[in-house]
Design a protein around this motif. Structure first.
Motif, PDB file in Angstrom:
ATOM      1  N   GLY A 144       0.780  -1.177   0.100  1.00  0.00           N
ATOM      2  CA  GLY A 144       0.002  -0.181  -0.018  1.00  0.00           C
ATOM      3  C   GLY A 144       0.966   1.284  -0.121  1.00  0.00           C
ATOM      4  N   GLY A 145       2.045   1.083  -0.112  1.00  0.00           N
ATOM      5  CA  GLY A 145       3.069   2.349   0.177  1.00  0.00           C
ATOM      6  C   GLY A 145       3.633   2.846  -1.020  1.00  0.00           C
ATOM      7  N   ASN A 146       4.651   3.350  -1.366  1.00  0.00           N
ATOM      8  CA  ASN A 146       5.114   4.078  -2.547  1.00  0.00           C
ATOM      9  C   ASN A 146       5.781   2.884  -3.362  1.00  0.00           C
ATOM     10  N   LEU A 147       6.127   2.944  -4.694  1.00  0.00           N
ATOM     11  CA  LEU A 147       6.926   2.154  -5.328  1.00  0.00           C
ATOM     12  C   LEU A 147       7.835   2.799  -6.294  1.00  0.00           C
ATOM     13  N   SER A 148       9.026   2.081  -6.539  1.00  0.00           N
ATOM     14  CA  SER A 148      10.143   2.875  -7.091  1.00  0.00           C
ATOM     15  C   SER A 148      10.292   1.908  -8.690  1.00  0.00           C
ATOM     16  N   VAL A 149      10.102   2.649  -9.647  1.00  0.00           N
ATOM     17  CA  VAL A 149      10.615   2.195 -10.911  1.00  0.00           C
ATOM     18  C   VAL A 149      11.718   2.767 -11.395  1.00  0.00           C
ATOM     19  N   ARG A 150      12.715   1.635 -11.951  1.00  0.00           N
ATOM     20  CA  ARG A 150      13.952   2.022 -12.343  1.00  0.00           C
ATOM     21  C   ARG A 150      14.390   1.358 -13.568  1.00  0.00           C
ATOM     22  N   ASN A 151      14.555   2.282 -14.560  1.00  0.00           N
ATOM     23  CA  ASN A 151      15.064   2.004 -15.644  1.00  0.00           C
ATOM     24  C   ASN A 151      16.663   1.746 -15.549  1.00  0.00           C
ATOM     25  N   ASN A 152      16.989   0.332 -15.326  1.00  0.00           N
ATOM     26  CA  ASN A 152      18.480   0.012 -15.265  1.00  0.00           C
ATOM     27  C   ASN A 152      19.624   0.507 -16.266  1.00  0.00           C
ATOM     28  N   THR A 153      19.009   0.225 -17.506  1.00  0.00           N
ATOM     29  CA  THR A 153      19.643   0.647 -18.741  1.00  0.00           C
ATOM     30  C   THR A 153      20.048   2.086 -18.620  1.00  0.00           C
ATOM     31  N   THR A 154      19.121   2.990 -18.320  1.00  0.00           N
ATOM     32  CA  THR A 154      19.717   4.381 -18.522  1.00  0.00           C
ATOM     33  C   THR A 154      19.893   5.084 -17.168  1.00  0.00           C
ATOM     34  N   GLY A 155      19.573   4.276 -15.930  1.00  0.00           N
ATOM     35  CA  GLY A 155      19.766   4.789 -14.609  1.00  0.00           C
ATOM     36  C   GLY A 155      18.887   5.900 -14.048  1.00  0.00           C
ATOM     37  N   VAL A 156      17.556   5.952 -14.901  1.00  0.00           N
ATOM     38  CA  VAL A 156      16.728   6.749 -14.188  1.00  0.00           C
ATOM     39  C   VAL A 156      15.764   6.217 -13.438  1.00  0.00           C
ATOM     40  N   SER A 158       1.896  16.193 -13.395  1.00  0.00           N
ATOM     41  CA  SER A 158       2.972  16.778 -12.238  1.00  0.00           C
ATOM     42  C   SER A 158       4.230  17.260 -13.396  1.00  0.00           C
ATOM     43  N   SER A 159       4.643  18.520 -13.267  1.00  0.00           N
ATOM     44  CA  SER A 159       5.839  18.951 -14.201  1.00  0.00           C
ATOM     45  C   SER A 159       7.200  17.921 -13.959  1.00  0.00           C
ATOM     46  N   PRO A 160       7.514  17.410 -12.795  1.00  0.00           N
ATOM     47  CA  PRO A 160       8.611  16.654 -12.732  1.00  0.00           C
ATOM     48  C   PRO A 160       8.578  15.065 -13.409  1.00  0.00           C
ATOM     49  N   VAL A 161       7.325  14.958 -13.931  1.00  0.00           N
ATOM     50  CA  VAL A 161       6.889  13.621 -14.511  1.00  0.00           C
ATOM     51  C   VAL A 161       7.236  13.732 -15.966  1.00  0.00           C
ATOM     52  N   THR A 162       8.287  13.033 -16.518  1.00  0.00           N
ATOM     53  CA  THR A 162       8.765  12.933 -17.604  1.00  0.00           C
ATOM     54  C   THR A 162       9.062  11.644 -18.228  1.00  0.00           C
ATOM     55  N   PRO A 163       8.784  10.861 -19.318  1.00  0.00           N
ATOM     56  CA  PRO A 163       9.154   9.561 -19.677  1.00  0.00           C
ATOM     57  C   PRO A 163      10.652   9.644 -20.097  1.00  0.00           C
ATOM     58  N   THR A 164      11.117  10.819 -20.290  1.00  0.00           N
ATOM     59  CA  THR A 164      12.547  10.655 -20.935  1.00  0.00           C
ATOM     60  C   THR A 164      13.718   9.939 -20.342  1.00  0.00           C
ATOM     61  N   ASN A 165      14.079   8.977 -20.782  1.00  0.00           N
ATOM     62  CA  ASN A 165      14.988   8.054 -20.593  1.00  0.00           C
ATOM     63  C   ASN A 165      14.295   7.007 -19.264  1.00  0.00           C
ATOM     64  N   LEU A 166      13.065   7.262 -19.099  1.00  0.00           N
ATOM     65  CA  LEU A 166      12.535   6.113 -18.136  1.00  0.00           C
ATOM     66  C   LEU A 166      12.009   5.226 -19.049  1.00  0.00           C
ATOM     67  N   LEU A 167      10.936   5.666 -19.920  1.00  0.00           N
ATOM     68  CA  LEU A 167      10.297   4.960 -21.147  1.00  0.00           C
ATOM     69  C   LEU A 167      11.184   5.302 -22.550  1.00  0.00           C
ATOM     70  N   VAL A 172      11.315  -3.075 -10.454  1.00  0.00           N
ATOM     71  CA  VAL A 172      10.139  -2.163  -9.520  1.00  0.00           C
ATOM     72  C   VAL A 172      10.328  -2.959  -8.121  1.00  0.00           C
ATOM     73  N   LEU A 173      10.309  -1.907  -7.114  1.00  0.00           N
ATOM     74  CA  LEU A 173      10.354  -2.254  -5.769  1.00  0.00           C
ATOM     75  C   LEU A 173       9.434  -1.341  -5.046  1.00  0.00           C
ATOM     76  N   PRO A 174       9.295  -1.984  -3.718  1.00  0.00           N
ATOM     77  CA  PRO A 174       8.536  -1.098  -2.715  1.00  0.00           C
ATOM     78  C   PRO A 174       9.601   0.172  -2.440  1.00  0.00           C
ATOM     79  N   SER A 175       8.974   1.319  -2.027  1.00  0.00           N
ATOM     80  CA  SER A 175       9.802   2.449  -1.521  1.00  0.00           C
ATOM     81  C   SER A 175       9.398   3.219  -0.276  1.00  0.00           C
TER      82      SER A 175
END
Length: 160
Positions: free
Chosen positions: A108-120, A137-146, A156-159
């Motif tokens: 039920g908490g936050n989760l972390s998504v990490r693109n290991n290829t780009t480090g984002v 939200s302005s800080p949200v951008t898929p650049t180098n995440l997707l 993907v991990l809990p955070s």
């Protein structure tokens, strides 16, 4: 990854499954969520076959103007990861980023998504029983995440 379904299992393996490091107590809140128990008593066998992280390579595709990665048969905290979608609002230019589950996990908490290829990486708050995300939200951008058309390694991990 998923914990073994039989045989010996260590606290180190269990902690790694949810992204924790040792020392950690067997009754750590994240571990209790993994096995869907409110508290002690807890047995190491309770953790057999449980999945508290996702590690794998995923292709980012375009679907209806959105950037999407599909998780296939990805158990996570008793639920199942479904997809990660980035959508840009054509009027504001801002992005919404939502990770959805096909069935509700125990987490039920936050989760972390990490693109290991780009480090984002990004931390997503829970929105409802099956979705985590940030909308418009302005800080949200898929650049180098997707990255459209690329197959990248994700975790993907809990955070906190």
């Amino acid at each position: 990854m998923t914990l073994p379904v039989s045989g010996p299992i260590s606290l180190s393996q269990i902690a790694n499954e949810v992204g924790l490091s040792l020392p950690v107590s067997i009754n750590h809140p994240w571990l209790l969520k993994l096995i869907n128990k409110p508290g002690l008593p807890v047995s190491f066998s309770d953790f057999y076959g449980k999945a508290g992280r996702y590690d794998g390579s995923l292709l980012c595709q375009s679907e209806g103007g959105s950037q999407v990665i599909q998780f296939s048969s990805s158990p996570w905290f008793g639920g199942q990861l479904s997809n990660l979608v980035a959508v840009q609002n054509i009027f504001t230019g801002q992005y919404s980023l939502i990770l959805g589950c096909a069935s509700a996990p125990n987490w039920g908490g936050n989760l972390s998504v990490r693109n290991n290829t780009t480090g984002v990486s990004i931390v997503l708050p829970k929105m409802d029983s099956v979705d985590w995300g940030l909308q418009g939200s302005s800080p949200v951008t898929p650049t180098n995440l997707l990255r459209l058309g690329n197959t990248d390694s994700f975790t993907v991990l809990p955070s906190n």
